[in-house]
Design an enzyme around this catalytic site. Structure first.
Site, PDB file in Angstrom:
ATOM      1  N   ASP A  75      -2.436  -5.920   6.876  1.00 43.53           N
ATOM      2  CA  ASP A  75      -2.253  -5.391   8.220  1.00 43.53           C
ATOM      3  C   ASP A  75      -3.059  -4.117   8.458  1.00 43.53           C
ATOM      4  O   ASP A  75      -3.499  -3.858   9.582  1.00 43.53           O
ATOM      5  CB  ASP A  75      -0.769  -5.128   8.488  1.00 43.53           C
ATOM      6  CG  ASP A  75      -0.012  -6.408   8.823  1.00 43.53           C
ATOM      7  OD1 ASP A  75      -0.658  -7.386   9.254  1.00 43.53           O
ATOM      8  OD2 ASP A  75       1.226  -6.435   8.655  1.00 43.53           O
ATOM      9  N   ALA A  96       6.326  -2.866  12.291  1.00 41.21           N
ATOM     10  CA  ALA A  96       5.752  -1.957  11.292  1.00 41.21           C
ATOM     11  C   ALA A  96       6.668  -0.767  11.031  1.00 41.21           C
ATOM     12  O   ALA A  96       7.850  -0.943  10.726  1.00 41.21           O
ATOM     13  CB  ALA A  96       4.360  -1.525  11.762  1.00 41.21           C
TER      14      ALA A  96
END
Length: 257
Positions: free
Chosen positions: A48, A159
């Site tokens: 990511d 996140a």
């Protein structure tokens, strides 16, 4: 089609995969490079973090981005390494979709940075709390005494915001998720606001804070200084390959029973 491959450095396995990927593109007559030249699509190889930096580059070029997950969870990526040949074939044939996701812009003074995940305002001194006054469209909302504050998009809700106790929000929605980090107050829940709202955060105590957008540093600010957070002017565009539902994606990425 011109493709730029964006590779996470420092990991031999990503380098090996990137070389295979570029060879597959070239075998199908697709122009491919790793430089800063113009491109019609950016393909990220990594996790990511790599996908975030590739998305920043894609936003500058106003082109879509696709990620191969060679990291851990890989929430932002759409493809797995074992699907290399089939994915390149689909890209060559135009057999893919484009999903638009809202972006977030943070302004400190005359400097504005745009991201896809979140704006993070956090303490510099690890031993001392910071105090942040939050206004929504000029109306006073709340003052947080905390280690920090996260303003996340739905994409960024998976996140840092999630690890701080925030909700998971489908990227099909547009919203801001405001979540304090380790708040020392009774009001410590996340709050969700419409994307049209301007969120103004003012440092209200004599302690410096640091500001970042998708881990890009915007610098330090002090008492009386503000961060203005609003929806980005244009969305990020992600390549989709028969994506599962958001619920299915969460179940798969978190290995839920």
């Amino acid at each position: 089609m011109r493709v730029r491959v964006h590779v996470r450095s420092g990991r031999p396995e990503t380098r090996v995969f990137a070389d295979r990927l570029m060879a597959e593109f070239e075998a199908r007559g697709i122009s491919v490079h790793e430089s800063s030249e113009p491109a019609d699509m950016i393909v990220a190889v990594g996790g990511d973090g790599t996908m975030l930096s590739a998305t920043a580059a894609a936003l500058e070029l106003d082109v879509p981005v696709l990620g191969f997950n060679l990291g851990t969870i890989g929430f932002l990526t759409a493809a797995d390494p074992e699907d290399l040949e089939s994915v390149v074939k689909r890209l060559h044939n135009g057999d893919f979709g484009i999903e638009e996701r809202m972006t977030v812009a943070a302004t400190v003074g005359s400097n504005t940075v745009v991201g896809v995940n979140d704006v993070v305002i956090e303490k510099v001194d690890s031993q001392r709390l910071i105090e942040l006054e939050v206004e929504i469209d000029g109306v006073r909302f709340v003052t947080y005494r905390a280690d920090g504050l996260i303003v996340a998009t739905p994409t960024g809700s998976t996140a840092y915001s999630f690890s701080a106790g925030g909700p998971l929000v489908s990227p099909a929605l547009k919203a801001f998720v405001v979540t304090p980090v380790a708040a020392h107050s009774l009001f410590s829940r996340s709050v969700v606001f419409p994307p049209e709202r301007d969120i103004i955060v003012t440092v209200s105590r004599d302690r410096a804070v640091k500001v970042s957008v998708d881990k890009t540093n915007l610098g330090q600010i002090g008492p009386g200084d503000t961060v203005v957070i609003r929806q980005g002017e244009r969305p990020a565009r992600f390549v989709t390959l028969d994506p599962p539902s958001f619920a299915g994606l969460v179940r798969h990425k978190f290995h839920l029973p």
